[in-house]
Design a protein around this motif. Structure first.
Motif, mmCIF file in Angstrom:
data_model
loop_
_atom_site.group_PDB
_atom_site.id
_atom_site.type_symbol
_atom_site.label_atom_id
_atom_site.label_comp_id
_atom_site.label_asym_id
_atom_site.label_seq_id
_atom_site.Cartn_x
_atom_site.Cartn_y
_atom_site.Cartn_z
ATOM 1 N N ARG A 277 32.746 9.068 -7.408
ATOM 2 C CA ARG A 277 32.889 10.009 -6.292
ATOM 3 C C ARG A 277 33.231 9.278 -4.990
ATOM 4 O O ARG A 277 32.825 8.146 -4.773
ATOM 5 C CB ARG A 277 31.593 10.799 -6.099
ATOM 6 C CG ARG A 277 31.288 11.753 -7.247
ATOM 7 C CD ARG A 277 30.085 12.627 -6.925
ATOM 8 N NE ARG A 277 29.869 13.610 -7.999
ATOM 9 C CZ ARG A 277 28.782 13.705 -8.732
ATOM 10 N NH1 ARG A 277 27.775 12.865 -8.528
ATOM 11 N NH2 ARG A 277 28.682 14.618 -9.675
ATOM 12 N N LYS A 278 33.977 9.960 -4.138
ATOM 13 C CA LYS A 278 34.273 9.429 -2.813
ATOM 14 C C LYS A 278 33.119 9.733 -1.869
ATOM 15 O O LYS A 278 32.300 10.632 -2.114
ATOM 16 C CB LYS A 278 35.573 10.026 -2.274
ATOM 17 C CG LYS A 278 36.826 9.522 -2.987
ATOM 18 C CD LYS A 278 38.071 10.046 -2.325
ATOM 19 C CE LYS A 278 39.333 9.488 -2.963
ATOM 20 N NZ LYS A 278 39.508 8.049 -2.677
ATOM 21 N N THR A 279 33.088 8.997 -0.768
ATOM 22 C CA THR A 279 31.999 9.152 0.192
ATOM 23 C C THR A 279 32.536 9.388 1.596
ATOM 24 O O THR A 279 33.494 8.743 2.032
ATOM 25 C CB THR A 279 31.089 7.911 0.219
ATOM 26 O OG1 THR A 279 31.872 6.761 0.571
ATOM 27 C CG2 THR A 279 30.428 7.688 -1.129
ATOM 28 N N ILE A 280 31.914 10.322 2.286
ATOM 29 C CA ILE A 280 32.103 10.519 3.728
ATOM 30 C C ILE A 280 30.797 10.081 4.384
ATOM 31 O O ILE A 280 29.737 10.628 4.096
ATOM 32 C CB ILE A 280 32.385 11.989 4.068
ATOM 33 C CG1 ILE A 280 33.662 12.477 3.386
ATOM 34 C CG2 ILE A 280 32.482 12.179 5.582
ATOM 35 C CD1 ILE A 280 33.862 13.980 3.485
ATOM 36 N N VAL A 281 30.868 9.086 5.247
ATOM 37 C CA VAL A 281 29.662 8.471 5.807
ATOM 38 C C VAL A 281 29.572 8.742 7.299
ATOM 39 O O VAL A 281 30.564 8.625 8.028
ATOM 40 C CB VAL A 281 29.662 6.950 5.548
ATOM 41 C CG1 VAL A 281 28.576 6.247 6.366
ATOM 42 C CG2 VAL A 281 29.470 6.665 4.060
ATOM 43 N N ARG A 282 28.367 9.098 7.745
ATOM 44 C CA ARG A 282 28.072 9.096 9.177
ATOM 45 C C ARG A 282 26.703 8.449 9.383
ATOM 46 O O ARG A 282 25.789 8.631 8.572
ATOM 47 C CB ARG A 282 28.087 10.500 9.760
ATOM 48 C CG ARG A 282 26.825 11.306 9.566
ATOM 49 C CD ARG A 282 26.861 12.603 10.396
ATOM 50 N NE ARG A 282 27.107 12.348 11.790
ATOM 51 C CZ ARG A 282 27.981 13.065 12.547
ATOM 52 N NH1 ARG A 282 28.668 14.050 12.026
ATOM 53 N NH2 ARG A 282 28.133 12.770 13.814
ATOM 54 N N VAL A 283 26.591 7.672 10.450
ATOM 55 C CA VAL A 283 25.326 7.038 10.821
ATOM 56 C C VAL A 283 25.118 7.281 12.309
ATOM 57 O O VAL A 283 25.901 6.801 13.136
ATOM 58 C CB VAL A 283 25.326 5.528 10.517
ATOM 59 C CG1 VAL A 283 24.013 4.899 10.985
ATOM 60 C CG2 VAL A 283 25.546 5.268 9.036
ATOM 61 N N ASP A 284 24.107 8.047 12.640
ATOM 62 C CA ASP A 284 23.867 8.415 14.033
ATOM 63 C C ASP A 284 22.385 8.611 14.276
ATOM 64 O O ASP A 284 21.617 8.860 13.355
ATOM 65 C CB ASP A 284 24.562 9.737 14.377
ATOM 66 C CG ASP A 284 26.029 9.577 14.718
ATOM 67 O OD1 ASP A 284 26.355 8.697 15.534
ATOM 68 O OD2 ASP A 284 26.850 10.324 14.160
ATOM 69 N N ARG A 285 22.013 8.560 15.551
ATOM 70 C CA ARG A 285 20.738 9.108 15.979
ATOM 71 C C ARG A 285 20.896 10.628 16.108
ATOM 72 O O ARG A 285 22.003 11.122 16.316
ATOM 73 C CB ARG A 285 20.324 8.512 17.329
ATOM 74 C CG ARG A 285 20.005 7.029 17.283
ATOM 75 C CD ARG A 285 19.709 6.480 18.670
ATOM 76 N NE ARG A 285 20.875 6.511 19.535
ATOM 77 C CZ ARG A 285 21.022 7.320 20.575
ATOM 78 N NH1 ARG A 285 20.068 8.196 20.874
ATOM 79 N NH2 ARG A 285 22.100 7.272 21.328
ATOM 80 N N THR A 286 19.797 11.357 15.969
ATOM 81 C CA THR A 286 19.881 12.810 16.141
ATOM 82 C C THR A 286 19.888 13.114 17.640
ATOM 83 O O THR A 286 19.005 13.797 18.171
ATOM 84 C CB THR A 286 18.725 13.551 15.445
ATOM 85 O OG1 THR A 286 17.473 12.987 15.870
ATOM 86 C CG2 THR A 286 18.841 13.453 13.938
ATOM 87 N N GLU A 287 20.906 12.628 18.277
ATOM 88 C CA GLU A 287 21.136 12.811 19.702
ATOM 89 C C GLU A 287 22.085 13.989 19.846
ATOM 90 O O GLU A 287 23.050 14.125 19.095
ATOM 91 C CB GLU A 287 21.753 11.534 20.271
ATOM 92 C CG GLU A 287 21.397 11.221 21.696
ATOM 93 C CD GLU A 287 21.889 12.278 22.651
ATOM 94 O OE1 GLU A 287 21.058 12.765 23.441
ATOM 95 O OE2 GLU A 287 23.079 12.629 22.616
#
Length: 474
Positions: A277-287
Protein backbone atom coordinates in the motif's frame (compact mmCIF):
# COMPACT_ATOMS: atom_id res chain seq x y z
CA UNK A 1 7.75 38.45 41.59
CA UNK A 2 5.31 41.16 40.51
CA UNK A 3 3.14 42.84 43.11
CA UNK A 4 0.91 45.93 43.18
CA UNK A 5 2.51 46.87 46.50
CA UNK A 6 6.15 46.19 45.62
CA UNK A 7 8.67 48.89 46.44
CA UNK A 8 9.88 50.76 43.33
CA UNK A 9 13.02 49.24 41.88
CA UNK A 10 16.13 51.39 41.41
CA UNK A 11 16.65 52.78 37.94
CA UNK A 12 18.91 50.46 35.90
CA UNK A 13 22.28 51.77 34.91
CA UNK A 14 22.78 52.60 31.24
CA UNK A 15 26.10 50.80 31.01
CA UNK A 16 27.04 47.12 31.45
CA UNK A 17 27.36 45.61 34.88
CA UNK A 18 30.91 45.34 36.17
CA UNK A 19 31.04 41.57 35.70
CA UNK A 20 29.23 41.47 32.33
CA UNK A 21 31.28 39.50 29.81
CA UNK A 22 28.95 37.72 27.38
CA UNK A 23 29.44 38.86 23.78
CA UNK A 24 26.74 36.75 22.12
CA UNK A 25 23.38 36.41 23.87
CA UNK A 26 20.15 34.74 22.81
CA UNK A 27 16.79 35.27 24.48
CA UNK A 28 13.80 32.98 24.04
CA UNK A 29 10.84 31.80 26.07
CA UNK A 30 12.02 28.18 26.00
CA UNK A 31 15.65 27.37 26.61
CA UNK A 32 17.91 24.49 25.58
CA UNK A 33 17.37 22.53 28.80
CA UNK A 34 14.44 21.76 31.11
CA UNK A 35 14.24 20.11 34.52
CA UNK A 36 11.84 17.55 35.93
CA UNK A 37 11.35 17.38 39.69
CA UNK A 38 11.14 13.82 40.98
CA UNK A 39 9.03 12.68 43.94
CA UNK A 40 12.25 12.24 45.90
CA UNK A 41 13.30 15.81 45.18
CA UNK A 42 15.86 15.01 42.52
CA UNK A 43 16.15 17.16 39.40
CA UNK A 44 16.59 15.51 36.01
CA UNK A 45 17.80 17.64 33.11
CA UNK A 46 16.56 17.10 29.58
CA UNK A 47 18.16 18.66 26.53
CA UNK A 48 15.88 20.26 23.96
CA UNK A 49 16.09 20.11 20.19
CA UNK A 50 14.99 22.13 17.20
CA UNK A 51 16.51 24.58 14.79
CA UNK A 52 17.47 27.20 17.36
CA UNK A 53 19.31 24.71 19.59
CA UNK A 54 21.11 23.29 16.57
CA UNK A 55 21.89 26.74 15.20
CA UNK A 56 23.46 27.99 18.40
CA UNK A 57 25.88 25.10 18.46
CA UNK A 58 27.82 27.11 15.87
CA UNK A 59 28.87 29.58 18.58
CA UNK A 60 30.92 28.42 21.55
CA UNK A 61 30.99 31.51 23.76
CA UNK A 62 27.34 32.49 24.24
CA UNK A 63 24.72 32.99 26.91
CA UNK A 64 21.13 31.81 26.50
CA UNK A 65 18.54 33.65 28.59
CA UNK A 66 15.23 31.80 28.91
CA UNK A 67 12.26 31.39 31.21
CA UNK A 68 11.70 28.74 33.86
CA UNK A 69 8.65 26.99 32.41
CA UNK A 70 7.64 24.48 35.06
CA UNK A 71 8.06 23.48 38.68
CA UNK A 72 11.26 21.61 37.90
CA UNK A 73 12.79 24.62 36.15
CA UNK A 74 11.81 26.97 38.97
CA UNK A 75 13.20 24.62 41.59
CA UNK A 76 16.45 24.38 39.63
CA UNK A 77 16.76 28.18 39.64
CA UNK A 78 16.06 28.34 43.38
CA UNK A 79 18.69 25.69 44.09
CA UNK A 80 21.23 27.34 41.81
CA UNK A 81 21.27 24.30 39.50
CA UNK A 82 21.98 25.06 35.88
CA UNK A 83 24.18 24.67 32.84
CA UNK A 84 27.07 26.83 31.81
CA UNK A 85 25.93 29.33 29.22
CA UNK A 86 22.26 29.28 30.29
CA UNK A 87 20.48 31.76 32.57
CA UNK A 88 16.95 30.71 33.46
CA UNK A 89 14.60 33.38 34.80
CA UNK A 90 12.24 32.46 37.63
CA UNK A 91 9.37 34.75 36.64
CA UNK A 92 6.23 34.59 38.77
CA UNK A 93 4.09 31.69 37.53
CA UNK A 94 0.90 33.76 37.16
CA UNK A 95 2.75 36.48 35.25
CA UNK A 96 4.21 33.88 32.91
CA UNK A 97 0.83 32.21 32.38
CA UNK A 98 -0.78 35.55 31.50
CA UNK A 99 2.05 36.53 29.17
CA UNK A 100 2.50 33.15 27.51
CA UNK A 101 -1.02 31.71 27.29
CA UNK A 102 -3.06 34.87 27.68
CA UNK A 103 -1.20 37.13 25.25
CA UNK A 104 1.47 35.32 23.23
CA UNK A 105 -0.48 32.17 22.37
CA UNK A 106 -4.07 33.43 22.57
CA UNK A 107 -3.63 36.85 20.95
CA UNK A 108 -0.37 37.33 19.05
CA UNK A 109 -0.34 33.79 17.63
CA UNK A 110 -3.98 34.15 16.57
CA UNK A 111 -3.34 37.50 14.90
CA UNK A 112 -0.30 36.40 12.91
CA UNK A 113 -1.92 33.11 11.84
CA UNK A 114 -5.29 34.74 11.03
CA UNK A 115 -7.15 32.35 13.34
CA UNK A 116 -9.87 34.51 14.87
CA UNK A 117 -13.56 33.87 14.23
CA UNK A 118 -14.12 37.59 13.86
CA UNK A 119 -17.92 37.68 14.40
CA UNK A 120 -17.31 36.74 18.04
CA UNK A 121 -13.59 37.27 18.73
CA UNK A 122 -11.30 38.90 19.71
CA UNK A 123 -12.67 40.87 22.64
CA UNK A 124 -10.09 43.26 24.06
CA UNK A 125 -11.50 44.07 27.49
CA UNK A 126 -10.23 44.72 31.01
CA UNK A 127 -9.01 41.12 31.34
CA UNK A 128 -6.92 41.54 28.20
CA UNK A 129 -5.39 44.72 29.63
CA UNK A 130 -4.57 42.91 32.86
CA UNK A 131 -2.81 40.15 30.92
CA UNK A 132 -1.07 42.69 28.73
CA UNK A 133 0.49 44.23 31.84
CA UNK A 134 1.92 40.78 32.61
CA UNK A 135 3.27 40.53 29.06
CA UNK A 136 5.05 43.84 29.62
CA UNK A 137 6.45 42.62 32.95
CA UNK A 138 7.58 39.37 31.37
CA UNK A 139 9.40 41.19 28.57
CA UNK A 140 10.92 43.64 31.05
CA UNK A 141 12.40 40.77 33.08
CA UNK A 142 14.19 39.53 29.97
CA UNK A 143 15.40 43.00 29.02
CA UNK A 144 16.83 43.59 32.49
CA UNK A 145 18.57 40.20 32.57
CA UNK A 146 20.10 40.77 29.13
CA UNK A 147 21.23 44.27 30.14
CA UNK A 148 22.90 42.80 33.21
CA UNK A 149 24.63 39.92 31.40
CA UNK A 150 25.78 41.54 28.16
CA UNK A 151 29.34 42.73 27.79
CA UNK A 152 30.12 46.09 26.18
CA UNK A 153 28.93 46.20 22.57
CA UNK A 154 27.64 42.61 22.72
CA UNK A 155 25.29 41.11 20.13
CA UNK A 156 21.85 40.07 21.41
CA UNK A 157 19.43 38.00 19.32
CA UNK A 158 15.88 38.06 20.69
CA UNK A 159 13.55 35.33 19.51
CA UNK A 160 9.92 35.46 18.51
CA UNK A 161 6.54 36.90 19.40
CA UNK A 162 6.83 36.08 23.11
CA UNK A 163 9.50 38.77 23.43
CA UNK A 164 8.40 41.45 20.97
CA UNK A 165 8.85 44.27 23.48
CA UNK A 166 12.35 43.27 24.59
CA UNK A 167 14.38 45.08 21.89
CA UNK A 168 12.87 48.46 22.71
CA UNK A 169 13.19 47.95 26.45
CA UNK A 170 16.76 46.72 26.11
CA UNK A 171 17.71 49.63 23.86
CA UNK A 172 16.75 52.05 26.64
CA UNK A 173 18.81 50.11 29.19
CA UNK A 174 21.84 49.40 27.01
CA UNK A 175 22.22 51.65 23.95
CA UNK A 176 25.69 50.21 23.33
CA UNK A 177 24.37 46.78 22.34
CA UNK A 178 23.71 45.37 18.88
CA UNK A 179 20.19 44.00 19.08
CA UNK A 180 18.42 41.71 16.66
CA UNK A 181 14.89 40.31 16.72
CA UNK A 182 13.82 37.22 14.78
CA UNK A 183 10.17 36.29 14.14
CA UNK A 184 9.59 32.55 13.69
CA UNK A 185 5.91 33.09 12.87
CA UNK A 186 4.25 34.77 9.92
CA UNK A 187 3.48 38.46 10.24
CA UNK A 188 -0.11 39.54 9.77
CA UNK A 189 -1.13 41.81 6.88
CA UNK A 190 -1.90 45.31 8.05
CA UNK A 191 -5.71 45.08 7.86
CA UNK A 192 -5.72 41.99 10.10
CA UNK A 193 -2.97 43.29 12.38
CA UNK A 194 -5.18 46.28 13.10
CA UNK A 195 -7.61 44.02 14.94
CA UNK A 196 -5.31 44.78 17.87
CA UNK A 197 -6.07 47.88 19.93
CA UNK A 198 -4.29 50.83 18.33
CA UNK A 199 -1.95 51.49 21.24
CA UNK A 200 -1.00 47.80 21.51
CA UNK A 201 -0.39 47.50 17.77
CA UNK A 202 1.93 50.50 17.94
CA UNK A 203 3.70 49.31 21.09
CA UNK A 204 4.50 45.93 19.54
CA UNK A 205 5.94 47.51 16.41
CA UNK A 206 8.02 50.00 18.37
CA UNK A 207 9.24 47.16 20.57
CA UNK A 208 10.65 45.24 17.62
CA UNK A 209 11.96 48.45 16.02
CA UNK A 210 14.12 48.91 19.10
CA UNK A 211 16.36 46.35 17.39
CA UNK A 212 19.09 47.27 14.95
CA UNK A 213 17.79 44.50 12.75
CA UNK A 214 14.46 42.65 12.55
CA UNK A 215 14.48 39.40 10.59
CA UNK A 216 11.87 36.98 9.26
CA UNK A 217 11.68 33.53 7.69
CA UNK A 218 10.39 34.72 4.30
CA UNK A 219 10.23 37.89 2.26
CA UNK A 220 6.42 37.77 2.48
CA UNK A 221 6.43 38.03 6.26
CA UNK A 222 9.09 40.76 6.18
CA UNK A 223 7.04 42.78 3.70
CA UNK A 224 3.94 42.40 5.89
CA UNK A 225 5.88 43.79 8.85
CA UNK A 226 7.15 46.70 6.77
CA UNK A 227 3.58 47.33 5.63
CA UNK A 228 2.34 47.50 9.23
CA UNK A 229 5.16 49.84 10.24
CA UNK A 230 4.54 52.08 7.24
CA UNK A 231 0.78 52.29 7.80
CA UNK A 232 0.86 52.70 11.58
CA UNK A 233 4.19 54.43 12.31
CA UNK A 234 5.16 55.95 8.99
CA UNK A 235 8.11 53.59 8.43
CA UNK A 236 10.67 51.30 10.03
CA UNK A 237 13.05 54.04 11.17
CA UNK A 238 16.68 52.97 11.42
CA UNK A 239 15.90 49.27 11.85
CA UNK A 240 17.19 47.08 9.04
CA UNK A 241 14.96 44.27 7.82
CA UNK A 242 16.34 40.83 6.90
CA UNK A 243 15.17 37.43 5.69
CA UNK A 244 16.68 34.09 6.74
CA UNK A 245 14.80 30.94 5.70
CA UNK A 246 15.69 28.26 8.21
CA UNK A 247 16.63 24.97 6.52
CA UNK A 248 16.72 21.36 7.61
CA UNK A 249 19.80 19.83 9.24
CA UNK A 250 20.50 17.18 6.60
CA UNK A 251 23.46 15.49 8.31
CA UNK A 252 21.61 15.05 11.60
CA UNK A 253 18.38 13.87 9.98
CA UNK A 254 20.03 11.30 7.72
CA UNK A 255 22.12 9.92 10.55
CA UNK A 256 19.33 9.86 13.11
CA UNK A 257 16.77 8.35 10.73
CA UNK A 258 18.86 5.19 10.31
CA UNK A 259 19.35 4.36 13.97
CA UNK A 260 17.95 1.17 15.46
CA UNK A 261 14.89 2.67 17.17
CA UNK A 262 13.75 4.19 13.86
CA UNK A 263 14.14 0.83 12.11
CA UNK A 264 12.01 -0.78 14.83
CA UNK A 265 9.25 1.77 14.35
CA UNK A 266 9.41 1.37 10.58
CA UNK A 267 8.73 -2.32 10.97
CA UNK A 268 5.73 -1.59 13.20
CA UNK A 269 4.35 1.01 10.78
CA UNK A 270 4.76 -1.32 7.80
CA UNK A 271 2.71 -3.91 9.65
CA UNK A 272 -0.02 -1.35 10.35
CA UNK A 273 -0.05 -0.13 6.74
CA UNK A 274 -0.01 -3.54 5.11
CA UNK A 275 1.90 -4.97 2.19
CA UNK A 276 1.96 -3.06 -1.09
CA UNK A 277 0.00 0.00 0.00
CA UNK A 278 1.00 3.61 -0.59
CA UNK A 279 1.26 6.07 2.27
CA UNK A 280 0.20 9.68 2.76
CA UNK A 281 2.13 11.02 5.76
CA UNK A 282 1.60 14.07 7.93
CA UNK A 283 3.46 14.93 11.14
CA UNK A 284 2.19 17.92 13.09
CA UNK A 285 1.31 19.28 16.47
CA UNK A 286 -2.44 19.64 16.99
CA UNK A 287 -2.02 23.36 16.50
CA UNK A 288 -5.00 25.17 15.00
CA UNK A 289 -2.99 26.62 12.14
CA UNK A 290 -1.75 23.18 10.99
CA UNK A 291 -5.16 22.42 9.43
CA UNK A 292 -5.22 18.74 10.36
CA UNK A 293 -9.02 18.48 10.30
CA UNK A 294 -9.30 19.75 6.72
CA UNK A 295 -6.49 17.39 5.78
CA UNK A 296 -8.53 14.46 7.06
CA UNK A 297 -11.59 15.75 5.21
CA UNK A 298 -9.48 15.90 2.04
CA UNK A 299 -8.37 12.30 2.54
CA UNK A 300 -12.00 11.22 2.94
CA UNK A 301 -12.88 13.18 -0.21
CA UNK A 302 -10.08 11.32 -2.03
CA UNK A 303 -11.61 7.98 -1.03
CA UNK A 304 -15.02 9.16 -2.25
CA UNK A 305 -13.89 10.70 -5.55
CA UNK A 306 -11.35 7.97 -6.35
CA UNK A 307 -12.63 4.73 -4.83
CA UNK A 308 -9.83 2.89 -6.59
CA UNK A 309 -7.61 4.03 -3.72
CA UNK A 310 -9.63 2.17 -1.11
CA UNK A 311 -7.57 -0.67 0.35
CA UNK A 312 -4.54 0.72 -1.58
CA UNK A 313 -3.51 3.74 0.49
CA UNK A 314 -3.12 4.54 4.20
CA UNK A 315 -3.00 7.98 5.76
CA UNK A 316 -0.34 7.96 8.50
CA UNK A 317 -1.30 10.94 10.64
CA UNK A 318 0.80 11.91 13.61
CA UNK A 319 -1.00 14.65 15.53
CA UNK A 320 0.92 15.41 18.67
CA UNK A 321 -1.08 17.33 21.31
CA UNK A 322 -0.11 20.98 21.67
CA UNK A 323 -1.05 23.64 24.23
CA UNK A 324 -3.50 21.38 25.99
CA UNK A 325 -3.86 23.89 28.83
CA UNK A 326 -6.01 25.94 26.42
CA UNK A 327 -9.56 24.64 25.89
CA UNK A 328 -9.66 25.46 22.18
CA UNK A 329 -6.62 23.24 21.62
CA UNK A 330 -8.05 20.38 23.64
CA UNK A 331 -11.21 20.60 21.57
CA UNK A 332 -9.22 20.60 18.35
CA UNK A 333 -7.20 17.54 19.37
CA UNK A 334 -10.47 15.75 20.19
CA UNK A 335 -11.91 16.75 16.79
CA UNK A 336 -8.91 15.23 15.02
CA UNK A 337 -9.34 11.96 16.89
CA UNK A 338 -13.10 11.88 16.29
CA UNK A 339 -12.78 12.45 12.55
CA UNK A 340 -10.07 9.80 12.17
CA UNK A 341 -12.33 7.32 13.97
CA UNK A 342 -15.25 8.25 11.71
CA UNK A 343 -13.20 7.69 8.55
CA UNK A 344 -11.99 4.31 9.78
CA UNK A 345 -15.52 3.33 10.70
CA UNK A 346 -16.99 4.39 7.37
CA UNK A 347 -14.33 3.01 5.02
CA UNK A 348 -12.20 0.50 6.92
CA UNK A 349 -12.27 -3.21 6.34
CA UNK A 350 -11.04 -6.20 8.26
CA UNK A 351 -7.66 -5.95 6.50
CA UNK A 352 -7.38 -2.18 5.96
CA UNK A 353 -7.31 0.73 8.40
CA UNK A 354 -7.55 3.92 6.30
CA UNK A 355 -6.10 6.26 8.94
CA UNK A 356 -3.26 5.29 11.27
CA UNK A 357 -3.39 8.03 13.90
CA UNK A 358 -0.87 8.51 16.69
CA UNK A 359 -1.15 11.31 19.24
CA UNK A 360 1.81 10.48 21.48
CA UNK A 361 4.94 12.38 20.47
CA UNK A 362 7.68 10.04 19.25
CA UNK A 363 10.51 11.53 17.19
CA UNK A 364 11.87 8.17 16.08
CA UNK A 365 8.42 7.16 14.82
CA UNK A 366 8.12 10.47 12.96
CA UNK A 367 11.41 9.79 11.19
CA UNK A 368 10.21 6.28 10.33
CA UNK A 369 7.09 7.79 8.75
CA UNK A 370 9.24 10.24 6.79
CA UNK A 371 11.21 7.33 5.35
CA UNK A 372 8.05 5.45 4.37
CA UNK A 373 6.23 8.42 2.83
CA UNK A 374 5.03 8.22 -0.76
CA UNK A 375 3.21 11.52 -0.25
CA UNK A 376 3.78 14.18 2.40
CA UNK A 377 0.77 16.34 3.25
CA UNK A 378 1.65 19.79 4.64
CA UNK A 379 -1.44 22.00 4.38
CA UNK A 380 -1.31 24.68 7.08
CA UNK A 381 -3.68 27.62 7.11
CA UNK A 382 -0.58 29.72 7.70
CA UNK A 383 2.90 28.82 8.88
CA UNK A 384 6.11 30.74 9.49
CA UNK A 385 8.14 28.09 7.69
CA UNK A 386 7.14 24.46 8.39
CA UNK A 387 10.22 22.30 8.72
CA UNK A 388 8.29 19.05 8.16
CA UNK A 389 7.95 20.06 4.51
CA UNK A 390 11.73 20.34 4.37
CA UNK A 391 12.58 17.28 6.45
CA UNK A 392 10.53 14.63 4.62
CA UNK A 393 12.29 15.00 1.23
CA UNK A 394 15.66 14.77 3.00
CA UNK A 395 14.79 11.53 4.82
CA UNK A 396 12.45 9.73 2.39
CA UNK A 397 13.88 6.36 1.31
CA UNK A 398 12.33 6.19 -2.15
CA UNK A 399 11.31 9.77 -2.85
CA UNK A 400 8.03 11.40 -2.01
CA UNK A 401 5.62 13.86 -3.57
CA UNK A 402 5.01 16.96 -1.45
CA UNK A 403 1.48 18.41 -1.25
CA UNK A 404 2.13 21.87 0.16
CA UNK A 405 -0.07 24.77 1.23
CA UNK A 406 0.70 28.04 -0.49
CA UNK A 407 0.31 29.64 2.97
CA UNK A 408 3.34 27.84 4.43
CA UNK A 409 6.53 29.83 4.56
CA UNK A 410 8.27 26.86 2.95
CA UNK A 411 6.23 27.51 -0.22
CA UNK A 412 8.61 30.36 -1.05
CA UNK A 413 11.49 27.90 -1.41
CA UNK A 414 9.77 24.60 -2.26
CA UNK A 415 6.70 25.62 -4.26
CA UNK A 416 8.22 24.95 -7.67
CA UNK A 417 8.62 21.23 -7.01
CA UNK A 418 5.61 20.71 -4.74
CA UNK A 419 1.96 20.19 -5.63
CA UNK A 420 0.58 23.44 -4.25
CA UNK A 421 -2.86 23.72 -2.64
CA UNK A 422 -5.20 26.30 -1.18
CA UNK A 423 -5.47 25.04 2.42
CA UNK A 424 -9.18 25.86 2.64
CA UNK A 425 -10.06 23.91 -0.54
CA UNK A 426 -10.80 20.36 0.58
CA UNK A 427 -11.79 19.17 -2.90
CA UNK A 428 -8.66 20.71 -4.42
CA UNK A 429 -6.48 19.09 -1.76
CA UNK A 430 -8.10 15.69 -2.46
CA UNK A 431 -7.26 16.05 -6.16
CA UNK A 432 -3.71 17.09 -5.26
CA UNK A 433 -3.37 13.90 -3.19
CA UNK A 434 -4.57 11.88 -6.18
CA UNK A 435 -2.05 13.63 -8.42
CA UNK A 436 0.71 12.92 -5.91
CA UNK A 437 -0.22 9.24 -5.60
CA UNK A 438 -0.22 8.76 -9.37
CA UNK A 439 3.03 10.65 -10.02
CA UNK A 440 5.58 8.59 -11.95
CA UNK A 441 8.60 7.27 -10.10
CA UNK A 442 11.06 9.28 -12.20
CA UNK A 443 9.21 12.54 -11.66
CA UNK A 444 8.86 11.88 -7.96
CA UNK A 445 12.58 11.12 -7.62
CA UNK A 446 13.57 14.24 -9.52
CA UNK A 447 11.29 16.46 -7.47
CA UNK A 448 12.47 14.91 -4.20
CA UNK A 449 16.09 15.58 -5.07
CA UNK A 450 15.40 19.23 -5.88
CA UNK A 451 13.22 19.63 -2.79
CA UNK A 452 15.97 18.22 -0.57
CA UNK A 453 18.55 20.57 -2.09
CA UNK A 454 16.33 23.60 -1.50
CA UNK A 455 15.38 22.40 1.98
CA UNK A 456 18.99 22.19 3.16
CA UNK A 457 20.33 25.35 1.52
CA UNK A 458 20.58 27.19 4.86
CA UNK A 459 21.09 24.65 7.67
CA UNK A 460 20.54 25.82 11.25
CA UNK A 461 24.15 26.64 12.10
CA UNK A 462 24.63 28.77 9.00
CA UNK A 463 21.19 30.31 9.54
CA UNK A 464 22.30 31.56 12.94
CA UNK A 465 25.76 32.67 11.82
CA UNK A 466 24.27 34.64 8.92
CA UNK A 467 22.03 36.55 11.33
CA UNK A 468 24.89 37.21 13.72
CA UNK A 469 27.13 38.40 10.89
CA UNK A 470 24.45 40.70 9.48
CA UNK A 471 23.79 42.16 12.94
CA UNK A 472 27.47 42.97 13.42
CA UNK A 473 27.76 44.79 10.11
CA UNK A 474 27.98 48.55 10.29
Amino acid sequence: MVSEHAEPEPEPESGPAADSTAQVLVASNRGPVSYALGEDGTLDAKRGGGGLVSGLSAVDDKLWVCAALGDGDREAVRRGVGEAGVRMLDIDGEVHADAYNGIANSVLWFVHHLLYQTPVEPVFDAEFRRQWASYESYNRAFAEALAEEAGPGASVLVQDYHLALVPGMLRELRPDLRIGHFSHTPWAPVDYYRLLPDDIAEQLLRGILGADRAAFLTRRWADAFIGCCTEILGGTGRTRIGVHGLGADADFLRRRSHEADVDERMAALREQVGEGRKTIVRVDRTELSKNIVRGLHAYRALLDAHPEWRERVVHIAFAYPSRQDLAVYRDYTAAVQTLATEINGAYGTESWTPVVLHVKDDFARSLAAYRLADVALVNPIRDGMNLVAKEVPVVSDHGCALVLSREAGAYEELGEDAIVVNPYDVTGTAEALHEALTMSGDERSGRTKRLAEAATALPPQQWFLDQLGALRQE
